[in-house]
Write an enzyme that holds these catalytic residues in place. Structure first.
Site, PDB file in Angstrom:
ATOM      1  N   ASN A  34      15.990  51.567  14.345  1.00 50.33           N
ATOM      2  CA  ASN A  34      16.766  50.078  13.944  1.00 50.33           C
ATOM      3  C   ASN A  34      17.358  50.536  12.537  1.00 50.33           C
ATOM      4  OD1 ASN A  34      17.671  48.032  12.855  1.00 50.33           O
ATOM      5  ND2 ASN A  34      15.518  46.813  12.739  1.00 50.33           N
ATOM      6  N   LYS A  59      19.089  48.939  10.627  1.00 52.92           N
ATOM      7  CA  LYS A  59      19.294  47.894   9.782  1.00 52.92           C
ATOM      8  C   LYS A  59      20.777  47.886   9.311  1.00 52.92           C
ATOM      9  CE  LYS A  59      14.094  47.644   9.572  1.00 52.92           C
ATOM     10  NZ  LYS A  59      13.249  47.257   8.697  1.00 52.92           N
ATOM     11  N   HIS A  93      13.828  40.021  14.925  1.00 54.76           N
ATOM     12  CA  HIS A  93      13.231  40.685  13.769  1.00 54.76           C
ATOM     13  C   HIS A  93      12.983  39.867  12.714  1.00 54.76           C
ATOM     14  CE1 HIS A  93      12.770  43.804  10.683  1.00 54.76           C
ATOM     15  NE2 HIS A  93      12.742  44.891  11.808  1.00 54.76           N
ATOM     16  N   GLU A 104      13.111  40.279   9.720  1.00 57.34           N
ATOM     17  CA  GLU A 104      14.141  40.111   8.571  1.00 57.34           C
ATOM     18  C   GLU A 104      15.086  38.972   9.025  1.00 57.34           C
ATOM     19  OE1 GLU A 104      15.059  44.406   8.251  1.00 57.34           O
ATOM     20  OE2 GLU A 104      13.188  44.778   7.380  1.00 57.34           O
ATOM     21  N   GLU A 107       5.542  44.130  15.062  1.00 59.35           N
ATOM     22  CA  GLU A 107       5.727  44.695  13.733  1.00 59.35           C
ATOM     23  C   GLU A 107       5.310  43.636  12.709  1.00 59.35           C
ATOM     24  OE1 GLU A 107       9.621  47.187  13.924  1.00 59.35           O
ATOM     25  OE2 GLU A 107      10.197  45.366  13.470  1.00 59.35           O
ATOM     26  N   GLY A 112       8.607  48.999   6.112  1.00 60.78           N
ATOM     27  CA  GLY A 112       9.346  49.354   4.748  1.00 60.78           C
ATOM     28  C   GLY A 112       8.175  49.765   3.374  1.00 60.78           C
ATOM     29  N   SER A 135       6.443  51.267   9.092  1.00 58.81           N
ATOM     30  CA  SER A 135       6.103  52.416   8.349  1.00 58.81           C
ATOM     31  C   SER A 135       5.996  53.557   9.460  1.00 58.81           C
ATOM     32  CB  SER A 135       5.231  52.211   7.281  1.00 58.81           C
ATOM     33  OG  SER A 135       5.773  51.172   6.280  1.00 58.81           O
TER      34      SER A 135
HETATM   35  P1  13P Z   1      10.245  50.597   8.664  1.00 62.82           P
HETATM   36  O1  13P Z   1       9.937  51.781   9.787  1.00 62.82           O
HETATM   37  O2  13P Z   1      11.219  51.101   7.671  1.00 62.82           O
HETATM   38  O3  13P Z   1       9.026  50.208   8.193  1.00 62.82           O
HETATM   39  O4  13P Z   1      10.886  49.416   9.479  1.00 62.82           O
HETATM   40  C1  13P Z   1      10.205  49.156  10.683  1.00 62.82           C
HETATM   41  C2  13P Z   1      11.110  48.083  11.276  1.00 62.82           C
HETATM   42  O5  13P Z   1      11.513  46.828  10.738  1.00 62.82           O
HETATM   43  C3  13P Z   1      11.812  48.480  12.554  1.00 62.82           C
HETATM   44  O6  13P Z   1      12.667  47.378  12.941  1.00 62.82           O
END
Ligand code: 13P
Length: 251
Positions: free
Chosen positions: A8, A10, A93, A95, A166, A172, A211
């Site tokens: 992803n 982003k 997601h 976010e 997740e 992150g 992560s």
């Molecule tokens: P990270 O791998 O940067 O923690 O992000 C995970 C994520 O949100 C994948 O959709």
């Protein structure tokens, strides 16, 4: 079942960066035991799909609107993603749930739109840190699953839908749940999928995300009911993404 390693990206990647990253991934992807997928920002879906054409790596969007078309300034329909070359889409997601107020009902409508347009949905679920500290993680994730997944999630569209667990606090941050906590949550998710979708729920891959990196991928991907990974930061570096893919198992 073959594991799925999905990147992803982003809100990262201008066209030249996205193209270069896709080229680097495709150059080293032959012979991997897992399925590979990259989800660039919407502006780069078309060029990444063209770059990866014929090499067996999937391309996905990161969201779509629930409506087929219409007066929704700034939004992108599932059919537009399909038209640009995507065959997958990440939905719900955390976010987007946080930044855009997406509810389970909205995610459910998006899943239906995605499947109708020929996209395979990856639906994200996961608890916040406060919810885990309160011991509410299963209650939260269970409600997200039942609220976001249509009853035909495992049996509709070109291929079976995917769930990504997740934990919000692991995204992150460099922090991950313990292996025991990941295994317990994935077992709970499988149980919930079977109850909600019937026996077809057995065919849903359950990805872990948050992560994941080369150093922890092998241990996480070896856990029962972990069907792959959804990778954020580490998917932006081809060597890291590929090292994670090498830790995955075939089926
Ligand atoms: P990270 O791998 O940067 O923690 O992000 C995970 C994520 O949100 C994948 O959709």
């Amino acid at each position: 079942m073959r594991q799925l390693i999905a990147g992803n990206w982003k809100m990262n990647g201008l066209l030249t960066e996205a193209t270069t990253l896709a080229q680097h991934i495709s150059a080293a992807a032959a012979g991997l035991a897992c399925d590979l997928l990259v989800c660039p920002p919407a502006t780069a879906v078309h060029i990444v799909a063209a770059t990866l054409s014929g090499c067996g790596i999937g391309v996905g969007g990161q969201d779509c609107h629930a409506e087929e078309k219409g007066a929704h300034t700034g939004d992108i329909s599932a059919a537009m993603l399909r038209d640009a070359g995507a065959t997958w889409v990440i939905l719900g997601h955390s976010e987007r749930r946080a930044d855009h107020g997406e509810t389970d009902a909205m995610v459910l409508a998006k899943v239906d739109a995605a499947v109708t347009a020929g996209l395979t949905p990856i639906v994200c679920v996961g608890e916040t840190e406060a919810q885990r500290l309160a011991g509410r993680q299963e209650e939260v994730v269970g409600a997200q699953l039942v609220g976001s997944l249509p009853k035909d999630f495992a049996s509709s569209g070109a291929s079976v839908g995917v769930v990504a667990y997740e934990p919000v606090w692991a995204i992150g941050t460099g922090r991950t749940p313990t292996e025991a906590d990941v295994a317990a949550m994935h077992a709970f998710i499988r149980k919930t999928l079977l109850a909600h979708l019937g026996p077809a729920g057995q065919g849903v891959r359950i990805l872990y995300g948050g992560s994941m990196k080369p150093a922890n991928a092998k241990a996480l991907l070896a856990l029962p009911e972990v069907g792959g990974g959804l990778i954020g930061g580490a998917s932006l570096k081809a060597p890291d993404f590929l090292a994670i893919a090498e830790a995955a198992v075939g089926g």
